[in-house]
Design a protein around this motif. Structure first.
Motif, PDB file in Angstrom:
ATOM      1  N   THR A 171      16.468  49.339 -16.256  1.00 27.70           N
ATOM      2  CA  THR A 171      17.658  49.388 -15.414  1.00 27.70           C
ATOM      3  C   THR A 171      18.127  50.822 -15.217  1.00 27.70           C
ATOM      4  O   THR A 171      17.915  51.686 -16.064  1.00 27.70           O
ATOM      5  CB  THR A 171      18.787  48.523 -16.025  1.00 27.70           C
ATOM      6  N   TYR A 172      18.755  51.041 -14.076  1.00 23.97           N
ATOM      7  CA  TYR A 172      19.329  52.331 -13.723  1.00 23.97           C
ATOM      8  C   TYR A 172      20.804  52.097 -13.453  1.00 23.97           C
ATOM      9  O   TYR A 172      21.169  51.383 -12.521  1.00 23.97           O
ATOM     10  CB  TYR A 172      18.616  52.894 -12.495  1.00 23.97           C
ATOM     11  N   GLY A 173      21.674  52.655 -14.292  1.00 19.89           N
ATOM     12  CA  GLY A 173      23.113  52.471 -14.156  1.00 19.89           C
ATOM     13  C   GLY A 173      23.748  53.655 -13.451  1.00 19.89           C
ATOM     14  O   GLY A 173      23.570  54.804 -13.865  1.00 19.89           O
ATOM     15  N   VAL A 174      24.485  53.371 -12.387  1.00 21.11           N
ATOM     16  CA  VAL A 174      25.081  54.427 -11.574  1.00 21.11           C
ATOM     17  C   VAL A 174      26.605  54.463 -11.720  1.00 21.11           C
ATOM     18  O   VAL A 174      27.189  55.511 -11.989  1.00 21.11           O
ATOM     19  CB  VAL A 174      24.712  54.246 -10.079  1.00 21.11           C
ATOM     20  N   GLN A 175      27.246  53.312 -11.560  1.00 21.84           N
ATOM     21  CA  GLN A 175      28.706  53.258 -11.601  1.00 21.84           C
ATOM     22  C   GLN A 175      29.247  53.077 -13.016  1.00 21.84           C
ATOM     23  O   GLN A 175      30.220  53.710 -13.405  1.00 21.84           O
ATOM     24  CB  GLN A 175      29.206  52.103 -10.711  1.00 21.84           C
ATOM     25  N   HIS A 176      28.600  52.173 -13.765  1.00 24.42           N
ATOM     26  CA  HIS A 176      29.072  51.849 -15.103  1.00 24.42           C
ATOM     27  C   HIS A 176      27.888  51.762 -16.070  1.00 24.42           C
ATOM     28  O   HIS A 176      26.731  51.718 -15.654  1.00 24.42           O
ATOM     29  CB  HIS A 176      29.814  50.500 -15.105  1.00 24.42           C
ATOM     30  N   VAL A 177      28.206  51.699 -17.338  1.00 24.02           N
ATOM     31  CA  VAL A 177      27.205  51.409 -18.353  1.00 24.02           C
ATOM     32  C   VAL A 177      26.661  50.012 -18.092  1.00 24.02           C
ATOM     33  O   VAL A 177      27.434  49.086 -17.808  1.00 24.02           O
ATOM     34  CB  VAL A 177      27.838  51.474 -19.761  1.00 24.02           C
ATOM     35  N   PRO A 178      25.338  49.800 -18.131  1.00 26.52           N
ATOM     36  CA  PRO A 178      24.779  48.461 -17.902  1.00 26.52           C
ATOM     37  C   PRO A 178      25.367  47.423 -18.853  1.00 26.52           C
ATOM     38  O   PRO A 178      25.717  47.722 -20.001  1.00 26.52           O
ATOM     39  CB  PRO A 178      23.281  48.667 -18.150  1.00 26.52           C
ATOM     40  N   ALA A 179      25.470  46.188 -18.374  1.00 27.73           N
ATOM     41  CA  ALA A 179      26.150  45.121 -19.108  1.00 27.73           C
ATOM     42  C   ALA A 179      25.601  44.926 -20.518  1.00 27.73           C
ATOM     43  O   ALA A 179      26.361  44.675 -21.459  1.00 27.73           O
ATOM     44  CB  ALA A 179      26.058  43.812 -18.322  1.00 27.73           C
ATOM     45  N   LEU A 180      24.291  45.026 -20.694  1.00 29.45           N
ATOM     46  CA  LEU A 180      23.696  44.779 -22.001  1.00 29.45           C
ATOM     47  C   LEU A 180      24.081  45.844 -23.030  1.00 29.45           C
ATOM     48  O   LEU A 180      23.888  45.644 -24.233  1.00 29.45           O
ATOM     49  CB  LEU A 180      22.170  44.707 -21.893  1.00 29.45           C
ATOM     50  N   LEU A 181      24.636  46.960 -22.567  1.00 29.61           N
ATOM     51  CA  LEU A 181      24.988  48.057 -23.456  1.00 29.61           C
ATOM     52  C   LEU A 181      26.493  48.271 -23.565  1.00 29.61           C
ATOM     53  O   LEU A 181      26.945  49.231 -24.186  1.00 29.61           O
ATOM     54  CB  LEU A 181      24.320  49.347 -22.974  1.00 29.61           C
ATOM     55  N   GLN A 182      27.271  47.398 -22.978  1.00 28.20           N
ATOM     56  CA  GLN A 182      28.719  47.561 -22.979  1.00 28.20           C
ATOM     57  C   GLN A 182      29.349  47.035 -24.265  1.00 28.20           C
ATOM     58  O   GLN A 182      28.939  45.996 -24.788  1.00 28.20           O
ATOM     59  CB  GLN A 182      29.336  46.827 -21.786  1.00 28.20           C
ATOM     60  N   THR A 183      30.368  47.742 -24.748  1.00 31.81           N
ATOM     61  CA  THR A 183      31.182  47.212 -25.836  1.00 31.81           C
ATOM     62  C   THR A 183      32.103  46.143 -25.269  1.00 31.81           C
ATOM     63  O   THR A 183      32.286  46.030 -24.046  1.00 31.81           O
ATOM     64  CB  THR A 183      32.041  48.308 -26.484  1.00 31.81           C
ATOM     65  N   GLU A 184      32.717  45.376 -26.147  1.00 32.00           N
ATOM     66  CA  GLU A 184      33.613  44.312 -25.687  1.00 32.00           C
ATOM     67  C   GLU A 184      34.805  44.882 -24.915  1.00 32.00           C
ATOM     68  O   GLU A 184      35.160  44.369 -23.846  1.00 32.00           O
ATOM     69  CB  GLU A 184      34.103  43.493 -26.879  1.00 32.00           C
ATOM     70  N   ASP A 185      35.427  45.936 -25.431  1.00 28.04           N
ATOM     71  CA  ASP A 185      36.597  46.498 -24.759  1.00 28.04           C
ATOM     72  C   ASP A 185      36.235  47.116 -23.413  1.00 28.04           C
ATOM     73  O   ASP A 185      36.964  46.972 -22.424  1.00 28.04           O
ATOM     74  CB  ASP A 185      37.257  47.553 -25.650  1.00 28.04           C
ATOM     75  N   TYR A 186      35.108  47.823 -23.373  1.00 27.89           N
ATOM     76  CA  TYR A 186      34.654  48.419 -22.113  1.00 27.89           C
ATOM     77  C   TYR A 186      34.355  47.322 -21.097  1.00 27.89           C
ATOM     78  O   TYR A 186      34.757  47.409 -19.934  1.00 27.89           O
ATOM     79  CB  TYR A 186      33.412  49.264 -22.384  1.00 27.89           C
ATOM     80  N   ALA A 187      33.661  46.276 -21.529  1.00 25.10           N
ATOM     81  CA  ALA A 187      33.322  45.162 -20.640  1.00 25.10           C
ATOM     82  C   ALA A 187      34.581  44.489 -20.109  1.00 25.10           C
ATOM     83  O   ALA A 187      34.657  44.148 -18.917  1.00 25.10           O
ATOM     84  CB  ALA A 187      32.457  44.152 -21.385  1.00 25.10           C
ATOM     85  N   ARG A 188      35.578  44.315 -20.974  1.00 26.81           N
ATOM     86  CA  ARG A 188      36.819  43.677 -20.526  1.00 26.81           C
ATOM     87  C   ARG A 188      37.490  44.507 -19.431  1.00 26.81           C
ATOM     88  O   ARG A 188      37.994  43.963 -18.437  1.00 26.81           O
ATOM     89  CB  ARG A 188      37.773  43.488 -21.706  1.00 26.81           C
ATOM     90  N   GLU A 189      37.505  45.822 -19.607  1.00 21.10           N
ATOM     91  CA  GLU A 189      38.114  46.699 -18.602  1.00 21.10           C
ATOM     92  C   GLU A 189      37.375  46.609 -17.264  1.00 21.10           C
ATOM     93  O   GLU A 189      37.987  46.540 -16.205  1.00 21.10           O
ATOM     94  CB  GLU A 189      38.120  48.147 -19.103  1.00 21.10           C
ATOM     95  N   VAL A 190      36.033  46.626 -17.307  1.00 22.45           N
ATOM     96  CA  VAL A 190      35.244  46.557 -16.075  1.00 22.45           C
ATOM     97  C   VAL A 190      35.475  45.224 -15.368  1.00 22.45           C
ATOM     98  O   VAL A 190      35.678  45.174 -14.147  1.00 22.45           O
ATOM     99  CB  VAL A 190      33.741  46.754 -16.384  1.00 22.45           C
ATOM    100  N   ILE A 191      35.427  44.140 -16.121  1.00 26.52           N
ATOM    101  CA  ILE A 191      35.613  42.813 -15.526  1.00 26.52           C
ATOM    102  C   ILE A 191      37.009  42.678 -14.937  1.00 26.52           C
ATOM    103  O   ILE A 191      37.184  42.163 -13.816  1.00 26.52           O
ATOM    104  CB  ILE A 191      35.357  41.717 -16.582  1.00 26.52           C
TER     105      ILE A 191
END
Length: 301
Positions: A131-151
């Protein structure tokens, strides 16, 4: 052990026998087999569609493994293609039943769009995820807090309960990298994806520290494509390429858009994205330098 195209030892994928075919991989296998039978019988997609009371596009989706199979439809197609051998028919229909088994995300269908469901299956069944991540860290590598903010940012105004279910799905996906048979992940992250503030400083620091830990795992290859190398190669957005342990399955490229996604598995299309990912891997600093790059970003927060 089979090595990925032009990727070297770091992208060697697990032995085929150690990875069981999940529903999505089985659908790809069944679809490809049905296509070969149709072509061998010299039957057009229109004629096949008529036999199962469907459309040409339905046959295309079935042969591409992008939809579930009705046993009756498969049986009717086997009749049309002249497959009379009982053992062959029973074997294929048994695979159909296995491929139709509900997956873990079935209970989250209220928050998972139809166009994203195929990807969840492919990601779960893949042996190698590039995978190539441009805007955000790819989902499989996100922490819970980071993922919550993105979602939350992407689904602004939606009820907290829906956000929570979307977060559960994202966190569940991370299990693809866990033992006993962890998938291999090769991620190239644009520096902009790491510099872009998501949440507060503590969330960003925790995310970068998590990436540094993930970069040390034997099944994860992580590289950072720096600003110093100019604009991103190819000028494209996020790209994910999925490779399967079964050699008869083609690579699949997943391109997500605002309200949908594209799934490419024709070699004439896939090879351009494979080349792009290879070029990114060549031009980015080697994986061994990634922890130091990440720790430097942490210190500058």
């Amino acid at each position: 052990m089979r090595s990925a195209h032009n990727m070297g030892d770091m992208t060697e994928i697990p032995d085929r026998d150690s990875l069981q075919s999940g529903p999505s991989a089985l659908r790809l296998l069944i679809g490809a087999h049905l296509r070969r039978l149709r072509e061998a019988a010299d039957v057009t997609r229109e004629a096949a569609a008529y036999a199962i009371r469907g459309s040409r596009s339905k046959i295309s989706r079935l042969e591409a493994g992008r939809t579930s199979f009705k046993p009756r439809d498969v049986s009717d197609l086997l009749d049309l293609y002249g497959v009379r051998d009982r053992a062959e028919r029973d074997s294929l229909l048994a695979l159909v039943a296995q491929a139709n088994a509900p997956s873990w995300w079935h209970e989250y269908r209220d928050v998972v769009p139809d166009w994203f469901e195929p990807y969840l299956g492919l990601e779960q069944d893949a042996a190698l995820i590039r995978t190539y991540g441009v805007q955000h860290v790819p989902a499989l590598l996100q922490t819970e807090d980071y993922a919550r903010e993105v979602i939350t940012r992407n689904h602004g105004g939606e009820p907290d309960a829906r956000i929570a279910r979307l977060l559960t799905v994202r966190l569940r996906r991370r299990r693809a990298l866990d033992p006993p048979v962890p998938r291999r992940l090769w991620a190239v992250l644009d520096e902009g994806a790491l510099r872009r503030r998501v949440g507060d400083e503590d969330i960003m620091r925790a995310q970068l520290e998590h990436l540094a830990r993930m970069a040390e795992l034997p099944n994860v290859t992580l590289q950072v494509f720096p600003f110093a190398h100019g604009s991103a190669l190819g000028g494209v957005g996020p790209v994910t390429l999925l490779r399967f342990a079964q050699e008869e399955l083609p690579d699949v490229v997943y391109l997500e858009h605002l309200t949908g996604a594209q799934y490419l598995n024709k070699e004439s299309e896939v090879r351009h994205y494979r080349h792009l990912l290879n070029e990114l891997g060549v031009h980015a600093p080697p994986p061994a330098e990634t922890p130091a790059i990440l720790h430097g970003m942490i210190q500058r927060l």
